[in-house]
Design a protein around this motif. Structure first.
Motif, PDB file in Angstrom:
ATOM      1  N   LEU A  19       0.913  -1.144   0.078  1.00  0.00           N
ATOM      2  CA  LEU A  19       0.016  -0.005   0.125  1.00  0.00           C
ATOM      3  C   LEU A  19       0.551   1.260   0.077  1.00  0.00           C
ATOM      4  N   SER A  23      -2.157   6.482  -1.041  1.00  0.00           N
ATOM      5  CA  SER A  23      -3.270   5.638  -1.658  1.00  0.00           C
ATOM      6  C   SER A  23      -4.363   5.478  -0.537  1.00  0.00           C
ATOM      7  N   TYR A  24      -4.267   5.997   0.396  1.00  0.00           N
ATOM      8  CA  TYR A  24      -5.234   5.758   1.796  1.00  0.00           C
ATOM      9  C   TYR A  24      -5.126   7.221   2.618  1.00  0.00           C
TER      10      TYR A  24
END
Length: 252
Positions: A19, A23-24
């Motif tokens: 991840l 991206s979050y």
């Protein structure tokens, strides 16, 4: 450790599982989510769960509910209210299922205190209808409406959602037909209720339709054996499929 250090440490761990940064977004857990996570982790880890599933006919229950709710001045009841009442009566009929396991021995509960899973913002609460076996279904309906409303506003007192001897979790309103739940300690069982659906049946040699629902009783194997859970389900099904007792004392 500073917040920046914690964020960097988390970012590093997440990169290791693919991840990438950016991206979050990280939303910190609130107190409710932390409590739910802790209790459910402990339950899944420490309690030997096993599920028992059963299909139950709903035609008689739905007809009886429609007749009751259609009465002049009648206090309306939901299928879930009737499920709670049936669960309570079945716990009294099969007292071996109305227990809690503790290391010192088995707790045999005198009453059916039925908790009901209520979805709230950020989590779940389980307000309890105390001594549900002795309350009319209309009283249960009124109490559940009040408890659910105050749960949504975080206005429940601790004694209104802690303890209990059994839990009902109903996801039928979301179209879920079958599921299993994690036990809510110190209870020994939880009933998962799926959506009503139509299935074809043969009646007197002719093809017909009937409404059914699937329920799953998840049991603590330290407290309940398969035969005990099956006897409870049998008693519960009898009450749902011949629902006259559920409406006793319901009034208007």
């Amino acid at each position: 450790m500073t917040t920046d250090t914690i964020d960097e440490a988390l970012a590093g761990r997440l990169e290791l599982i693919g991840l990438p940064r950016g991206s979050y977004a990280v939303k910190p857990h609130d107190r409710l989510r932390r409590v739910i996570a802790q209790r459910m982790t402990e339950s899944a880890r420490d309690i030997p769960h096993f599920p028992l599933g059963m299909e139950i006919g709903l035609d008689a229950l739905l007809a009886a509910r429609a007749a009751h709710n259609g009465g002049e001045g009648a206090a309306r009841v939901s299928v879930n209210d009737l499920v709670v009442k049936a669960a309570a009566l079945a716990l009294i009929e099969v007292p071996e299922a109305n227990v809690s396991y503790v290391p010192e021995g088995m707790l045999q509960h005198a009453h059916a205190d039925v908790a009901v899973a209520v979805a709230i913002k950020g989590g779940l609460m389980t307000p309890i209808v105390r001594e549900a076996e002795g309350k009319s279904v209309t009283a249960i309906a009124a109490e559940l409406k009040d408890l659910a409303d105050r749960a949504q506003r975080f206005r429940l007192q601790p004694d209104e959602y802690t303890g209990g001897t059994f839990t009902v979790s109903n996801l039928g309103m979301f179209g879920v037909t079958s599921f299993g739940s994690i036990i809510n300690p110190p209870q020994a069982a939880i009933l998962s209720v799926g959506a009503a659906r139509t299935r074809p049946v043969l009646r007197d040699g002719a093809l017909a339709e009937e409404q059914v629902m699937t329920v799953t009783l998840t049991c603590d194997h330290r407290a309940l054996d398969g035969a005990t859970g099956a006897r409870w389900l049998k008693a519960f099904r009898a009450l749902i499929e011949a629902p006259a007792r559920l409406f006793e004392g319901a009034g208007a």
